[in-house]
Enzyme design. Structure first.
Site, PDB file in Angstrom:
ATOM      1  N   ASP A  66      84.882  58.178  41.497  1.00  0.00           N
ATOM      2  CA  ASP A  66      84.684  56.894  40.832  1.00  0.00           C
ATOM      3  C   ASP A  66      86.051  56.336  40.450  1.00  0.00           C
ATOM      4  O   ASP A  66      87.052  57.044  40.476  1.00  0.00           O
ATOM      5  CB  ASP A  66      83.749  57.035  39.637  1.00  0.00           C
ATOM      6  CG  ASP A  66      84.269  57.984  38.578  1.00  0.00           C
ATOM      7  OD1 ASP A  66      85.439  58.389  38.670  1.00  0.00           O
ATOM      8  OD2 ASP A  66      83.516  58.329  37.659  1.00  0.00           O
TER       9      ASP A  66
ATOM     10  N   ASP B  77      86.261  48.345  38.591  1.00  0.00           N
ATOM     11  CA  ASP B  77      85.433  47.254  38.083  1.00  0.00           C
ATOM     12  C   ASP B  77      85.216  47.423  36.591  1.00  0.00           C
ATOM     13  O   ASP B  77      85.558  48.452  36.015  1.00  0.00           O
ATOM     14  CB  ASP B  77      84.082  47.216  38.806  1.00  0.00           C
ATOM     15  CG  ASP B  77      83.214  48.432  38.481  1.00  0.00           C
ATOM     16  OD1 ASP B  77      83.791  49.509  38.216  1.00  0.00           O
ATOM     17  OD2 ASP B  77      81.976  48.323  38.509  1.00  0.00           O
TER      18      ASP B  77
ATOM     19  N   ASP C 279      74.357  59.965  41.989  1.00  0.00           N
ATOM     20  CA  ASP C 279      75.085  61.010  41.262  1.00  0.00           C
ATOM     21  C   ASP C 279      74.642  60.973  39.814  1.00  0.00           C
ATOM     22  O   ASP C 279      74.228  59.924  39.316  1.00  0.00           O
ATOM     23  CB  ASP C 279      76.601  60.778  41.323  1.00  0.00           C
ATOM     24  CG  ASP C 279      77.043  59.737  40.289  1.00  0.00           C
ATOM     25  OD1 ASP C 279      77.494  60.136  39.196  1.00  0.00           O
ATOM     26  OD2 ASP C 279      76.915  58.525  40.556  1.00  0.00           O
TER      27      ASP C 279
ATOM     28  N   CYS D  21      60.584  77.424  44.173  1.00  0.00           N
ATOM     29  CA  CYS D  21      62.035  77.296  44.334  1.00  0.00           C
ATOM     30  C   CYS D  21      62.622  78.539  44.993  1.00  0.00           C
ATOM     31  O   CYS D  21      62.232  79.667  44.680  1.00  0.00           O
ATOM     32  CB  CYS D  21      62.691  77.058  42.973  1.00  0.00           C
ATOM     33  SG  CYS D  21      64.472  76.778  43.077  1.00  0.00           S
TER      34      CYS D  21
ATOM     35  N   CYS E 111      66.035  79.158  44.944  1.00  0.00           N
ATOM     36  CA  CYS E 111      67.411  79.340  44.479  1.00  0.00           C
ATOM     37  C   CYS E 111      67.665  80.785  44.051  1.00  0.00           C
ATOM     38  O   CYS E 111      66.736  81.578  43.861  1.00  0.00           O
ATOM     39  CB  CYS E 111      67.715  78.388  43.317  1.00  0.00           C
ATOM     40  SG  CYS E 111      67.057  78.905  41.710  1.00  0.00           S
TER      41      CYS E 111
ATOM     42  N   CYS F 299      65.809  81.786  40.778  1.00  0.00           N
ATOM     43  CA  CYS F 299      64.362  82.004  40.910  1.00  0.00           C
ATOM     44  C   CYS F 299      64.043  83.232  41.756  1.00  0.00           C
ATOM     45  O   CYS F 299      62.981  83.844  41.586  1.00  0.00           O
ATOM     46  CB  CYS F 299      63.698  80.761  41.497  1.00  0.00           C
ATOM     47  SG  CYS F 299      63.617  79.383  40.317  1.00  0.00           S
TER      48      CYS F 299
END
EC number: 2.4.2.29
Length: 374
Positions: free
Chosen positions: A89, A143, A264, A302, A304, A307
């Site tokens: 950003d 900006d 994001d 899940c 992952c 888990c």
């Protein structure tokens, strides 16, 4: 960077971003690595959750460790050892967040360094130079993030200055001969007529992608949905669309339904550190006493690391003891949840079954499907 649009389902888009550093399947969620790290995670762990692109923070990395330290290593990729694409950003939102500590003028923003109190100046040109040194694969223009609430006159002045800053960002980006991508940021608050002017002005300047800024800053969800429904059709179809700083799982689903490609947010990582975990059926607050003796896995759907290995009782125990491992395991899970959600959305668009996916998603978390006015 090249964007390839592969399939649509209503307004939703399935595509891919192709970089020299790798391919990003869209719609995509970008974990936030504010200080050059996704908090508590190694780059390898982040990659294992399914993330293909990260977000870095120009403002914070400029103030600490600074451009020179970064250049000693090569760029941000080398510094943090993440070798996939990175979007940075511009620093505009962080400056906006400083409130009384900053003064916005035509040339840029004067503010006090929140770390040591020094007087600092950030301009569109300086932001482009910092992001060039970071080696960002996607550079964001500088900006002013229009606050909420803002009346029409303030939002108009802010949007018009952001357009002038966009042109200055474009010019300095080109002068640096930066071969990476530059995205414009659409402003205008909750006012459709101002958003129209912003989109047209940015498209006339010409960018590699377009972000919708100034949302998720406190406005009602209905306003966010209305602005997205109004703005997205005006963005060139062959350019990626990025909704900045969003958000909750429901916000990602609603953004995709309205044509957004990239998101994001700090939510999955920040909430993880506070014991707030996203699961298929909603949310688990692992800090609650009811999980003390719960031997069940966090989310049976899940895959992952967390888990596959640990019970809710163990995660509750780690949280109660303030163990670092607890925050790490929670973060792994939440990041994987977000990536699985995006993968599900991509597959649903490919199969032309997005609204079926949406109905199932809301049915599982016990909420009604928001209306889609397109």
């Amino acid at each position: 960077m090249k964007y390839e649009l592969q399939k649509t389902d209503g307004r939703a888009r399935r595509g891919r971003l192709v970089f020299e550093r790798g391919v990003v399947e869209t719609p995509a969620f970008m974990p936030v690595g504010t200080y050059g790290t996704v908090k508590g995670m190694t780059p390898e762990e982040v990659k294992e959750t399914g993330a293909q692109i990260l977000l870095g923070n120009t403002f914070h990395l400029w103030l600490r460790p600074g451009q020179e330290i970064m250049k000693l290593h090569g760029d941000l990729h080398d510094f943090m050892q993440w070798h996939g694409p990175i979007l940075t950003d511009s620093g505009g939102f962080q400056v906006f967040s400083l409130g009384a500590m900053r003064k916005i003028k035509e040339e840029g923003v004067h503010f006090k360094n929140p770390i040591n109190g020094d007087s600092v100046f950030l301009s569109p040109e300086k932001s482009m130079e910092i992001q060039y040194d970071l080696g960002s694969d996607i550079v964001m223009i500088f900006d002013e993030c229009t606050p909420y609430p803002a009346d029409w006159d303030y939002a108009k002045r802010s949007m018009e200055m952001s357009l002038r800053w966009a042109a200055r960002s474009r010019q300095r980006f080109d002068e640096l001969n930066n071969k990476n991508a530059l995205f414009g940021i659409i402003q205008g608050g909750v006012y459709e007529d101002l958003r129209d002017v912003s989109v047209k002005g940015l498209v006339d300047i010409g960018f590699d992608g377009y972000a919708v800024g100034g949302l998720a800053v406190g406005e009602p969800k209905e306003d966010m949905h209305r602005i997205l429904e109004h703005v997205c059709p005006q963005i060139p179809e062959d350019k990626p669309r990025y909704l900045m700083g969003v958000g909750k799982p429901e916000d990602l689903v609603e953004g995709v339904r309205r044509g957004i490609d990239m998101f994001d947010c700090v939510m999955p990582t920040r909430n993880a550190r506070n014991g707030h975990l996203f699961v298929t059926d909603g949310v688990v607050k692992i800090r609650n006493a009811k999980h003390k003796d719960d031997t069940a896995t966090l989310d049976e759907h899940c895959d992952c690391y967390t888990c596959r290995h640990y019970s809710r009782a163990y995660l509750h125990h780690l949280d109660r003891c303030n163990e670092i491992l607890g925050a790490r395991l929670n973060t792994i899970h939440n990041l994987r949840y977000y990536q699985r959600l995006m993968a599900g959305l991509r597959q649903a668009i490919e199969e032309g079954k997005l609204e079926h996916f949406v109905e199932d998603f809301y049915g599982r978390i016990g909420k009604p499907v928001p209306p889609l006015n397109v």
